[in-house]
Design an enzyme around this catalytic site. Sequence first.
Site, PDB file in Angstrom:
ATOM      1  N   ARG A   1       0.106 111.698   4.864  1.00 41.51           N
ATOM      2  CA  ARG A   1       0.596 110.726   3.862  1.00 41.51           C
ATOM      3  C   ARG A   1      -0.185 109.406   3.941  1.00 41.51           C
ATOM      4  O   ARG A   1       0.372 108.324   3.787  1.00 41.51           O
ATOM      5  CB  ARG A   1       2.088 110.443   4.022  1.00 41.51           C
ATOM      6  CG  ARG A   1       2.965 111.673   4.051  1.00 41.51           C
ATOM      7  CD  ARG A   1       3.077 112.364   2.693  1.00 41.51           C
ATOM      8  NE  ARG A   1       4.071 113.417   2.753  1.00 41.51           N
ATOM      9  CZ  ARG A   1       3.795 114.707   2.979  1.00 41.51           C
ATOM     10  NH1 ARG A   1       2.532 115.105   3.123  1.00 41.51           N
ATOM     11  NH2 ARG A   1       4.750 115.612   3.012  1.00 41.51           N
TER      12      ARG A   1
ATOM     13  N   SER B   1      10.900 111.247  -0.575  1.00 39.02           N
ATOM     14  CA  SER B   1      11.102 110.897   0.842  1.00 39.02           C
ATOM     15  C   SER B   1      10.821 109.419   1.028  1.00 39.02           C
ATOM     16  O   SER B   1       9.710 108.955   0.732  1.00 39.02           O
ATOM     17  CB  SER B   1      10.145 111.684   1.729  1.00 39.02           C
ATOM     18  OG  SER B   1      10.284 113.059   1.475  1.00 39.02           O
TER      19      SER B   1
ATOM     20  N   GLU C   1       7.464 105.484   3.786  1.00 39.05           N
ATOM     21  CA  GLU C   1       6.382 106.139   3.042  1.00 39.05           C
ATOM     22  C   GLU C   1       6.182 105.450   1.693  1.00 39.05           C
ATOM     23  O   GLU C   1       5.072 105.325   1.183  1.00 39.05           O
ATOM     24  CB  GLU C   1       6.738 107.620   2.840  1.00 39.05           C
ATOM     25  CG  GLU C   1       5.704 108.390   2.060  1.00 39.05           C
ATOM     26  CD  GLU C   1       6.065 109.861   1.909  1.00 39.05           C
ATOM     27  OE1 GLU C   1       6.308 110.527   2.930  1.00 39.05           O
ATOM     28  OE2 GLU C   1       6.084 110.337   0.763  1.00 39.05           O
TER      29      GLU C   1
HETATM   30  P1  FAD Z   1       2.894 105.339  -8.237  1.00 41.40           P
HETATM   31  O1  FAD Z   1       4.269 105.311  -7.687  1.00 41.40           O
HETATM   32  O2  FAD Z   1       2.691 104.839  -9.620  1.00 41.40           O
HETATM   33  O3  FAD Z   1       1.941 104.546  -7.237  1.00 41.40           O
HETATM   34  C1  FAD Z   1       1.985 104.782  -5.857  1.00 41.40           C
HETATM   35  C2  FAD Z   1       0.974 103.860  -5.177  1.00 41.40           C
HETATM   36  O4  FAD Z   1      -0.345 104.215  -5.547  1.00 41.40           O
HETATM   37  C3  FAD Z   1       1.131 102.398  -5.573  1.00 41.40           C
HETATM   38  O5  FAD Z   1       0.800 101.609  -4.457  1.00 41.40           O
HETATM   39  C4  FAD Z   1       0.117 102.210  -6.681  1.00 41.40           C
HETATM   40  O6  FAD Z   1      -0.335 100.869  -6.773  1.00 41.40           O
HETATM   41  C5  FAD Z   1      -0.995 103.144  -6.243  1.00 41.40           C
HETATM   42  N1  FAD Z   1      -1.728 103.763  -7.357  1.00 41.40           N
HETATM   43  C6  FAD Z   1      -1.202 104.546  -8.341  1.00 41.40           C
HETATM   44  N2  FAD Z   1      -2.188 104.995  -9.139  1.00 41.40           N
HETATM   45  C7  FAD Z   1      -3.335 104.487  -8.661  1.00 41.40           C
HETATM   46  C8  FAD Z   1      -4.711 104.573  -9.070  1.00 41.40           C
HETATM   47  N3  FAD Z   1      -5.092 105.290 -10.130  1.00 41.40           N
HETATM   48  N4  FAD Z   1      -5.631 103.909  -8.337  1.00 41.40           N
HETATM   49  C9  FAD Z   1      -5.271 103.166  -7.261  1.00 41.40           C
HETATM   50  N5  FAD Z   1      -4.005 103.036  -6.832  1.00 41.40           N
HETATM   51  C10 FAD Z   1      -3.047 103.696  -7.521  1.00 41.40           C
HETATM   52  N6  FAD Z   1       5.003 112.975  -2.453  1.00 41.40           N
HETATM   53  C11 FAD Z   1       4.410 113.924  -1.699  1.00 41.40           C
HETATM   54  O7  FAD Z   1       3.365 113.673  -1.092  1.00 41.40           O
HETATM   55  N7  FAD Z   1       4.946 115.178  -1.595  1.00 41.40           N
HETATM   56  C12 FAD Z   1       6.078 115.542  -2.237  1.00 41.40           C
HETATM   57  O8  FAD Z   1       6.504 116.684  -2.121  1.00 41.40           O
HETATM   58  C13 FAD Z   1       6.746 114.557  -3.023  1.00 41.40           C
HETATM   59  N8  FAD Z   1       7.905 114.850  -3.645  1.00 41.40           N
HETATM   60  C14 FAD Z   1       8.543 113.899  -4.378  1.00 41.40           C
HETATM   61  C15 FAD Z   1       9.755 114.216  -5.002  1.00 41.40           C
HETATM   62  C16 FAD Z   1      10.420 113.265  -5.764  1.00 41.40           C
HETATM   63  C17 FAD Z   1      11.727 113.628  -6.443  1.00 41.40           C
HETATM   64  C18 FAD Z   1       9.852 111.971  -5.940  1.00 41.40           C
HETATM   65  C19 FAD Z   1      10.531 110.954  -6.824  1.00 41.40           C
HETATM   66  C20 FAD Z   1       8.669 111.643  -5.316  1.00 41.40           C
HETATM   67  C21 FAD Z   1       7.996 112.589  -4.512  1.00 41.40           C
HETATM   68  N9  FAD Z   1       6.788 112.302  -3.850  1.00 41.40           N
HETATM   69  C22 FAD Z   1       6.158 113.259  -3.110  1.00 41.40           C
HETATM   70  C23 FAD Z   1       6.210 110.951  -3.927  1.00 41.40           C
HETATM   71  C24 FAD Z   1       5.304 110.736  -5.185  1.00 41.40           C
HETATM   72  O9  FAD Z   1       5.644 111.620  -6.204  1.00 41.40           O
HETATM   73  C25 FAD Z   1       3.825 110.906  -4.876  1.00 41.40           C
HETATM   74  O10 FAD Z   1       3.435 110.014  -3.860  1.00 41.40           O
HETATM   75  C26 FAD Z   1       2.937 110.667  -6.098  1.00 41.40           C
HETATM   76  O11 FAD Z   1       1.603 110.955  -5.796  1.00 41.40           O
HETATM   77  C27 FAD Z   1       3.039 109.247  -6.644  1.00 41.40           C
HETATM   78  O12 FAD Z   1       2.377 109.236  -7.900  1.00 41.40           O
HETATM   79  P2  FAD Z   1       2.635 108.094  -8.958  1.00 41.40           P
HETATM   80  O13 FAD Z   1       1.634 108.260 -10.042  1.00 41.40           O
HETATM   81  O14 FAD Z   1       4.050 108.084  -9.370  1.00 41.40           O
HETATM   82  O15 FAD Z   1       2.292 106.803  -8.092  1.00 41.40           O
HETATM   83  P1  NAP Z   2      12.231 121.221   4.732  1.00 44.19           P
HETATM   84  O1  NAP Z   2      11.635 122.504   4.314  1.00 44.19           O
HETATM   85  O2  NAP Z   2      13.717 121.068   4.784  1.00 44.19           O
HETATM   86  O3  NAP Z   2      11.659 120.803   6.145  1.00 44.19           O
HETATM   87  C1  NAP Z   2      12.016 119.551   6.750  1.00 44.19           C
HETATM   88  C2  NAP Z   2      10.768 118.934   7.327  1.00 44.19           C
HETATM   89  O4  NAP Z   2      10.263 119.781   8.330  1.00 44.19           O
HETATM   90  C3  NAP Z   2       9.713 118.769   6.276  1.00 44.19           C
HETATM   91  O5  NAP Z   2       9.624 117.408   5.999  1.00 44.19           O
HETATM   92  C4  NAP Z   2       8.453 119.360   6.882  1.00 44.19           C
HETATM   93  O6  NAP Z   2       7.467 118.390   7.189  1.00 44.19           O
HETATM   94  C5  NAP Z   2       8.874 119.958   8.197  1.00 44.19           C
HETATM   95  N1  NAP Z   2       8.548 121.401   8.208  1.00 44.19           N
HETATM   96  C6  NAP Z   2       9.266 122.414   7.667  1.00 44.19           C
HETATM   97  N2  NAP Z   2       8.667 123.597   7.935  1.00 44.19           N
HETATM   98  C7  NAP Z   2       7.556 123.300   8.642  1.00 44.19           C
HETATM   99  C8  NAP Z   2       6.511 124.084   9.201  1.00 44.19           C
HETATM  100  N3  NAP Z   2       6.509 125.414   9.106  1.00 44.19           N
HETATM  101  N4  NAP Z   2       5.514 123.454   9.856  1.00 44.19           N
HETATM  102  C9  NAP Z   2       5.497 122.112   9.974  1.00 44.19           C
HETATM  103  N5  NAP Z   2       6.451 121.317   9.447  1.00 44.19           N
HETATM  104  C10 NAP Z   2       7.471 121.903   8.807  1.00 44.19           C
HETATM  105  O7  NAP Z   2      11.648 120.030   3.829  1.00 44.19           O
HETATM  106  P2  NAP Z   2      12.056 119.544   2.384  1.00 44.19           P
HETATM  107  O8  NAP Z   2      12.661 118.207   2.501  1.00 44.19           O
HETATM  108  O9  NAP Z   2      12.748 120.624   1.627  1.00 44.19           O
HETATM  109  O10 NAP Z   2      10.606 119.337   1.735  1.00 44.19           O
HETATM  110  C11 NAP Z   2       9.777 120.456   1.525  1.00 44.19           C
HETATM  111  C12 NAP Z   2       8.336 119.988   1.411  1.00 44.19           C
HETATM  112  O11 NAP Z   2       8.193 119.097   0.296  1.00 44.19           O
HETATM  113  C13 NAP Z   2       7.873 119.229   2.643  1.00 44.19           C
HETATM  114  O12 NAP Z   2       6.530 119.571   2.890  1.00 44.19           O
HETATM  115  C14 NAP Z   2       7.979 117.782   2.237  1.00 44.19           C
HETATM  116  O13 NAP Z   2       7.014 116.954   2.866  1.00 44.19           O
HETATM  117  C15 NAP Z   2       7.726 117.846   0.740  1.00 44.19           C
HETATM  118  N6  NAP Z   2       8.465 116.763   0.071  1.00 44.19           N
HETATM  119  C16 NAP Z   2       7.922 115.522   0.128  1.00 44.19           C
HETATM  120  C17 NAP Z   2       8.552 114.469  -0.505  1.00 44.19           C
HETATM  121  C18 NAP Z   2       7.940 113.098  -0.506  1.00 44.19           C
HETATM  122  O14 NAP Z   2       8.396 112.246  -1.240  1.00 44.19           O
HETATM  123  N7  NAP Z   2       6.917 112.874   0.269  1.00 44.19           N
HETATM  124  C19 NAP Z   2       9.750 114.673  -1.169  1.00 44.19           C
HETATM  125  C20 NAP Z   2      10.278 115.948  -1.170  1.00 44.19           C
HETATM  126  C21 NAP Z   2       9.617 117.010  -0.557  1.00 44.19           C
HETATM  127  P3  NAP Z   2       6.357 117.839   6.130  1.00 44.19           P
HETATM  128  O15 NAP Z   2       7.087 116.857   5.293  1.00 44.19           O
HETATM  129  O16 NAP Z   2       5.366 117.213   7.045  1.00 44.19           O
HETATM  130  O17 NAP Z   2       5.827 118.980   5.351  1.00 44.19           O
END
Ligand code: FAD
Ligand code: NAP
Length: 348
Positions: A174, A248, A344
């Site tokens: 991340r 998250s 995050e």
């Molecule tokens: P924004 O929120 O608009 O911006 C995020 C940051 O990036 C800000 O600091 C902004 O200034 C900067 N930014 C945006 N665009 C640019 C650009 N073109 N150039 C430079 N800087 C920029 N993330 C995960 O990694 N995995 C997931 O599974 C995941 N699941 C999610 C589920 C839900 C329900 C939600 C709400 C979010 C989730 N996220 C997840 C977080 C998010 O969706 C991601 O981080 C996504 O990439 C953000 O994109 P955005 O366009 O909305 O960014």
């Molecule tokens: P989950 O499957 O309930 O698992 C809980 C956590 O355990 C996850 O965050 C994941 O870490 C870790 N995990 C599970 N299985 C794993 C494996 N085999 N090896 C290593 N790590 C493992 O998680 P969840 O909340 O439903 O999310 C599912 C996936 O979507 C995850 O990868 C999560 O990161 C992603 N997600 C991200 C966001 C966001 O906003 N960043 C939001 C929703 C979901 P990791 O997170 O490191 O994968």
Amino acid sequence: MRIQSGRLHLGMAWKESISLKSYNTFGIDVSAAHLGEAQDMDQLAALIAEVPDRKQLLVLGGGSNVLLTQDVDRWVLLNRLGGIEQVREDKEHVWIKAGAGIVWHDLVLYAIEKGYGGIENLSLIPGNVGAAPMQNIGAYGVELKDVFEELEAWHIFDQELHTFGGADCKFGYRESVFKRNLKNQYIITSITLKLTKKPVFNVSYGAIESELKAQKVTETTLQDVSKAVIAIRQSKLPDPAQIGNSGSFFKNPVIPQKQFNRLKEQYSSMPGYVLSEGLVKIAAGWLIEQAGWKGYRSGDFGVHDRQALVLVNHGGAKGSDILDLSTKIMIDILEKFDIQLEREVNIY
Ligand code: FAD
Ligand code: NAP
């Protein structure tokens, strides 16, 4: 509205005092001093040229990874650069270039439809392509870096387009250089991904395998994996259209194996995933749930009742309320488990 190179640009002027409520998935109602939207590179350059102090630029994509804690006294630029094209191919791979303003899931659907593998596990992640490298988006055992070839980014001070390869981006969990050393210096304008013509499925993570079984899938396809990921996500995660959230809120902490072993003696059900060099990743959601925060609500802000890692806005919450709540949770987790959580979500 202004004319450049003989072309009429509609809606490209900066607007003043605009509510950002519909531009962030937390649904926080603050205003931006200035708001502009760039559909192409000409508009982007023209809009930036009008900003008196470029340090005051704030780029937004889908607003799904930000928490706005106060009115934004800055120049908020919505990146809407479009276009998806295949730029190269060989026997086994294709290279797909996508504009930063493309919705991420639309790019996933494009790849699946063409039969190209690599990003199906990243289905339904909200937001736009341009933000994907910012935190090296990841889910279900796949990260952007696994398929990343290069990106183009506009240097807001030099007004030049620079190209970054994978190593230049310094991707981590991340993390990327754009969240650290190069923060606020570049606007990502496009990314190029290297996808495979012969998909290798990665279904061992989380509940994908059991979901495929539940769907009675025998010969797995890209569509099947994507559908399974979508079904799991929809069953566990709150839809921002229903309850404001940014996914998250905290990263999963990584702790030394020794500390994990000690904690495991006390909390036998504590999940841990061994990484390299004696390090163990802990599920932050598990810690927060154990500490009793799951489903917590105070007025319009709280912790989601199905996923403790997600902080929510039930309607009229202020960003500062959610930030304060996150601080309380961090202090509590530090006291109870001696683990320092890290946010995050990007705080403004
Ligand atoms: P924004 O929120 O608009 O911006 C995020 C940051 O990036 C800000 O600091 C902004 O200034 C900067 N930014 C945006 N665009 C640019 C650009 N073109 N150039 C430079 N800087 C920029 N993330 C995960 O990694 N995995 C997931 O599974 C995941 N699941 C999610 C589920 C839900 C329900 C939600 C709400 C979010 C989730 N996220 C997840 C977080 C998010 O969706 C991601 O981080 C996504 O990439 C953000 O994109 P955005 O366009 O909305 O960014
Ligand atoms: P989950 O499957 O309930 O698992 C809980 C956590 O355990 C996850 O965050 C994941 O870490 C870790 N995990 C599970 N299985 C794993 C494996 N085999 N090896 C290593 N790590 C493992 O998680 P969840 O909340 O439903 O999310 C599912 C996936 O979507 C995850 O990868 C999560 O990161 C992603 N997600 C991200 C966001 C966001 O906003 N960043 C939001 C929703 C979901 P990791 O997170 O490191 O994968």
